[in-house]
Motif scaffolding. Sequence first.
Motif, PDB file in Angstrom:
ATOM      1  N   GLU A 303       0.853  -1.114   0.014  1.00 28.45           N
ATOM      2  CA  GLU A 303       0.064  -0.145  -0.045  1.00 28.45           C
ATOM      3  C   GLU A 303       1.026   1.360  -0.137  1.00 28.45           C
ATOM      4  O   GLU A 303       0.530   2.378  -0.720  1.00 28.45           O
ATOM      5  CB  GLU A 303      -0.917  -0.230   1.296  1.00 28.45           C
ATOM      6  CG  GLU A 303      -2.072  -1.002   1.136  1.00 28.45           C
ATOM      7  CD  GLU A 303      -2.938  -1.179  -0.165  1.00 28.45           C
ATOM      8  OE1 GLU A 303      -3.449   0.249  -0.339  1.00 28.45           O
ATOM      9  OE2 GLU A 303      -3.105  -1.958  -0.928  1.00 28.45           O
ATOM     10  N   PHE A 304       2.069   1.155   0.803  1.00 28.10           N
ATOM     11  CA  PHE A 304       2.808   2.445   0.836  1.00 28.10           C
ATOM     12  C   PHE A 304       3.193   2.497  -0.660  1.00 28.10           C
ATOM     13  O   PHE A 304       3.686   3.465  -1.300  1.00 28.10           O
ATOM     14  CB  PHE A 304       3.872   2.219   1.803  1.00 28.10           C
ATOM     15  CG  PHE A 304       3.588   2.479   2.917  1.00 28.10           C
ATOM     16  CD1 PHE A 304       3.344   3.683   3.552  1.00 28.10           C
ATOM     17  CD2 PHE A 304       3.180   1.129   3.741  1.00 28.10           C
ATOM     18  CE1 PHE A 304       3.096   3.863   5.145  1.00 28.10           C
ATOM     19  CE2 PHE A 304       2.766   1.262   5.310  1.00 28.10           C
ATOM     20  CZ  PHE A 304       2.767   2.620   5.855  1.00 28.10           C
ATOM     21  N   LYS A 305       3.641   1.427  -1.211  1.00 30.67           N
ATOM     22  CA  LYS A 305       4.417   1.457  -2.445  1.00 30.67           C
ATOM     23  C   LYS A 305       3.538   2.133  -3.555  1.00 30.67           C
ATOM     24  O   LYS A 305       3.715   3.074  -4.446  1.00 30.67           O
ATOM     25  CB  LYS A 305       5.039   0.253  -3.209  1.00 30.67           C
ATOM     26  CG  LYS A 305       5.766  -0.020  -4.489  1.00 30.67           C
ATOM     27  CD  LYS A 305       6.094  -1.376  -4.696  1.00 30.67           C
ATOM     28  CE  LYS A 305       6.805  -1.273  -5.962  1.00 30.67           C
ATOM     29  NZ  LYS A 305       6.063  -0.976  -7.143  1.00 30.67           N
ATOM     30  N   LYS A 306       2.148   1.589  -3.425  1.00 31.65           N
ATOM     31  CA  LYS A 306       1.214   1.998  -4.640  1.00 31.65           C
ATOM     32  C   LYS A 306       0.929   3.709  -4.311  1.00 31.65           C
ATOM     33  O   LYS A 306       0.622   4.171  -5.149  1.00 31.65           O
ATOM     34  CB  LYS A 306      -0.138   1.307  -4.222  1.00 31.65           C
ATOM     35  CG  LYS A 306      -0.217  -0.071  -4.935  1.00 31.65           C
ATOM     36  CD  LYS A 306      -1.527  -0.707  -4.986  1.00 31.65           C
ATOM     37  CE  LYS A 306      -2.228  -0.714  -3.662  1.00 31.65           C
ATOM     38  NZ  LYS A 306      -3.463  -1.549  -3.515  1.00 31.65           N
ATOM     39  N   THR A 307       0.932   3.963  -2.868  1.00 29.36           N
ATOM     40  CA  THR A 307       0.697   5.446  -2.812  1.00 29.36           C
ATOM     41  C   THR A 307       1.967   6.403  -3.620  1.00 29.36           C
ATOM     42  O   THR A 307       1.621   7.334  -4.100  1.00 29.36           O
ATOM     43  CB  THR A 307       0.743   5.782  -1.177  1.00 29.36           C
ATOM     44  OG1 THR A 307      -0.155   5.027  -0.672  1.00 29.36           O
ATOM     45  CG2 THR A 307       0.665   7.204  -1.042  1.00 29.36           C
ATOM     46  N   PHE A 308       3.196   5.915  -3.505  1.00 37.40           N
ATOM     47  CA  PHE A 308       4.093   6.684  -4.169  1.00 37.40           C
ATOM     48  C   PHE A 308       4.141   6.536  -5.685  1.00 37.40           C
ATOM     49  O   PHE A 308       4.525   7.479  -6.436  1.00 37.40           O
ATOM     50  CB  PHE A 308       5.404   6.037  -3.677  1.00 37.40           C
ATOM     51  CG  PHE A 308       5.997   6.846  -2.367  1.00 37.40           C
ATOM     52  CD1 PHE A 308       6.819   7.975  -2.404  1.00 37.40           C
ATOM     53  CD2 PHE A 308       5.697   6.426  -1.167  1.00 37.40           C
ATOM     54  CE1 PHE A 308       6.864   8.673  -1.159  1.00 37.40           C
ATOM     55  CE2 PHE A 308       5.909   6.753   0.139  1.00 37.40           C
ATOM     56  CZ  PHE A 308       6.771   8.133   0.097  1.00 37.40           C
ATOM     57  N   ASP A 309       3.510   5.491  -6.172  1.00 32.81           N
ATOM     58  CA  ASP A 309       3.377   5.164  -7.582  1.00 32.81           C
ATOM     59  C   ASP A 309       2.462   6.149  -8.234  1.00 32.81           C
ATOM     60  O   ASP A 309       2.490   6.740  -9.262  1.00 32.81           O
ATOM     61  CB  ASP A 309       3.235   3.896  -7.876  1.00 32.81           C
ATOM     62  CG  ASP A 309       4.276   2.642  -7.765  1.00 32.81           C
ATOM     63  OD1 ASP A 309       5.369   3.135  -7.785  1.00 32.81           O
ATOM     64  OD2 ASP A 309       3.746   1.544  -7.627  1.00 32.81           O
ATOM     65  N   LYS A 310       1.322   6.548  -7.324  1.00 37.22           N
ATOM     66  CA  LYS A 310       0.374   7.310  -7.669  1.00 37.22           C
ATOM     67  C   LYS A 310       0.888   8.942  -7.552  1.00 37.22           C
ATOM     68  O   LYS A 310       0.509   9.776  -8.212  1.00 37.22           O
ATOM     69  CB  LYS A 310      -0.664   7.017  -6.559  1.00 37.22           C
ATOM     70  CG  LYS A 310      -1.764   5.837  -6.725  1.00 37.22           C
ATOM     71  CD  LYS A 310      -2.523   5.885  -5.508  1.00 37.22           C
ATOM     72  CE  LYS A 310      -3.608   4.676  -5.794  1.00 37.22           C
ATOM     73  NZ  LYS A 310      -4.420   4.315  -4.431  1.00 37.22           N
ATOM     74  N   LEU A 311       2.098   8.881  -6.477  1.00 37.15           N
ATOM     75  CA  LEU A 311       2.540  10.301  -6.820  1.00 37.15           C
ATOM     76  C   LEU A 311       2.890  10.763  -8.220  1.00 37.15           C
ATOM     77  O   LEU A 311       2.570  11.907  -8.699  1.00 37.15           O
ATOM     78  CB  LEU A 311       3.697  10.382  -5.916  1.00 37.15           C
ATOM     79  CG  LEU A 311       4.518  11.682  -5.846  1.00 37.15           C
ATOM     80  CD1 LEU A 311       3.586  13.024  -5.537  1.00 37.15           C
ATOM     81  CD2 LEU A 311       5.610  11.765  -4.975  1.00 37.15           C
ATOM     82  N   LEU A 312       3.494   9.822  -9.008  1.00 37.05           N
ATOM     83  CA  LEU A 312       4.015  10.296 -10.399  1.00 37.05           C
ATOM     84  C   LEU A 312       2.786  10.365 -11.124  1.00 37.05           C
ATOM     85  O   LEU A 312       2.805  11.424 -12.054  1.00 37.05           O
ATOM     86  CB  LEU A 312       4.766   8.973 -10.913  1.00 37.05           C
ATOM     87  CG  LEU A 312       6.202   8.652 -10.094  1.00 37.05           C
ATOM     88  CD1 LEU A 312       6.742   7.524 -10.983  1.00 37.05           C
ATOM     89  CD2 LEU A 312       7.115   9.753  -9.839  1.00 37.05           C
ATOM     90  N   GLU A 313       1.811   9.598 -11.133  1.00 37.23           N
ATOM     91  CA  GLU A 313       0.449   9.676 -11.808  1.00 37.23           C
ATOM     92  C   GLU A 313      -0.080  11.252 -11.575  1.00 37.23           C
ATOM     93  O   GLU A 313      -0.514  11.946 -12.314  1.00 37.23           O
ATOM     94  CB  GLU A 313      -0.468   8.740 -11.502  1.00 37.23           C
ATOM     95  CG  GLU A 313      -0.063   7.257 -11.832  1.00 37.23           C
ATOM     96  CD  GLU A 313      -1.116   6.344 -11.335  1.00 37.23           C
ATOM     97  OE1 GLU A 313      -2.300   6.660 -10.970  1.00 37.23           O
ATOM     98  OE2 GLU A 313      -0.962   5.080 -11.363  1.00 37.23           O
ATOM     99  N   ARG A 314      -0.117  11.726 -10.172  1.00 36.57           N
ATOM    100  CA  ARG A 314      -0.489  12.668 -10.010  1.00 36.57           C
ATOM    101  C   ARG A 314       0.233  14.084 -10.316  1.00 36.57           C
ATOM    102  O   ARG A 314      -0.285  15.096 -10.846  1.00 36.57           O
ATOM    103  CB  ARG A 314      -0.712  12.931  -8.255  1.00 36.57           C
ATOM    104  CG  ARG A 314      -2.006  12.196  -7.678  1.00 36.57           C
ATOM    105  CD  ARG A 314      -1.845  12.070  -6.309  1.00 36.57           C
ATOM    106  NE  ARG A 314      -2.936  11.256  -5.986  1.00 36.57           N
ATOM    107  CZ  ARG A 314      -4.063  11.973  -5.444  1.00 36.57           C
ATOM    108  NH1 ARG A 314      -4.067  13.487  -5.367  1.00 36.57           N
ATOM    109  NH2 ARG A 314      -5.297  11.601  -4.957  1.00 36.57           N
ATOM    110  N   LEU A 315       1.681  13.862 -10.481  1.00 29.03           N
ATOM    111  CA  LEU A 315       2.547  14.994 -10.964  1.00 29.03           C
ATOM    112  C   LEU A 315       2.114  15.187 -12.476  1.00 29.03           C
ATOM    113  O   LEU A 315       1.733  16.252 -12.970  1.00 29.03           O
ATOM    114  CB  LEU A 315       3.889  14.474 -11.105  1.00 29.03           C
ATOM    115  CG  LEU A 315       4.446  14.459  -9.555  1.00 29.03           C
ATOM    116  CD1 LEU A 315       5.910  14.047  -9.630  1.00 29.03           C
ATOM    117  CD2 LEU A 315       4.417  15.800  -8.983  1.00 29.03           C
ATOM    118  N   GLU A 316       1.676  14.031 -13.193  1.00 25.42           N
ATOM    119  CA  GLU A 316       1.448  14.000 -14.641  1.00 25.42           C
ATOM    120  C   GLU A 316      -0.043  14.498 -14.815  1.00 25.42           C
ATOM    121  O   GLU A 316      -0.354  15.496 -15.822  1.00 25.42           O
ATOM    122  CB  GLU A 316       1.637  12.796 -15.192  1.00 25.42           C
ATOM    123  CG  GLU A 316       1.468  12.871 -16.778  1.00 25.42           C
ATOM    124  CD  GLU A 316       1.884  11.520 -17.325  1.00 25.42           C
ATOM    125  OE1 GLU A 316       1.878  11.334 -18.498  1.00 25.42           O
ATOM    126  OE2 GLU A 316       2.212  10.571 -16.615  1.00 25.42           O
TER     127      GLU A 316
END
Length: 331
Positions: A303-316
């Motif tokens: 879940e922590f890993k997915k949250t940081f993966d989502k950070l890249l999606e949110r930047l875009e």
Amino acid sequence: AKIIHEELATALGPNTPSYQTVARWAKRFREGSEDVNDDFRSGRPVSVLTDENIELVRQVINNDPYSIYDDIIAETSLCRGTIEQIIHNYLKMKKVTSRWIPRQLNDEQKQERVRLCRENLAKFRDGFWRLCNIITDDETWIYHRQIHHKSTNKTWIGEGASPRTIVRRSKFEPKNLFSMFFKSNGPVLIHAVDNNETIDHDYYIENCLKPVVKEIWKQRKSNGTKDIKLLHDNSSPHRHPHVINYLTEEGINIMPHPPYSPDLAPCDYWLNDYIKQNLTDQPDKKSLARAISKLIKNIPEEEFKKTFDKLLERLELCINNHGDYFEHLIK
């Protein structure tokens, strides 16, 4: 007509047309009509789904997006059924609840969000930064008594029974401030701020950053703080020169974060809500701190890993939405 209807009844049974219909057919036949189609009637009403009426409804909605059907009926003199057809079939509109946003961003703030998102995203894509080296933190107030969201408070009740009641929370109810740090593999520090203390730059360094640095060296004995980046918001303690100098001395770089951007902060778009949705009522600060610590430590690493993966999606998403808030675009 009576004989014809009886013969049709024998042949068709329950599917026989009514006697009145058969009588009408017989009368038309006697008058010389052999056409089975209806005659043209000049009094037939014209369609109200005209371009003029469609545009009229559009203008009413544009002038007041909060209009209800009664308002549109009063403005257009059209019936509700016609208005529904125009709205759904021609204008392709639907009514949704308005979005809450943290702030009304001006053009300069939107441009700054785009600029920093592009710079940060480029460093990840070019391999200069890695998500596993990012530590993020935030401070949040957590009440001892939880009321959760309205949707989670729904309960089944029997016919005639009264719904359960939940006492509205007062702003004076007991609560405590927590400072929480985590990275893509789990928590780094969960700190309960002392009662009657405020987090200034000195408190932040002594009680938050120094324990975090100690934990980093414990987890990364060979690399220590090398390549570590800290992502936090732009609150006054975080921006203080003493804080920046301390992080520089420890070899920790600050990941630039645009102002008024909780949608780009993992604590805000995930962890804080997760805690408040899953936490149970606690009698005091000590038990609250234990419960929060246990809750966070039991979150799966994935879940922590997915949250940081989502950070890249949110930047875009921020870039693609020209710097404006974008959470309504997330599917």
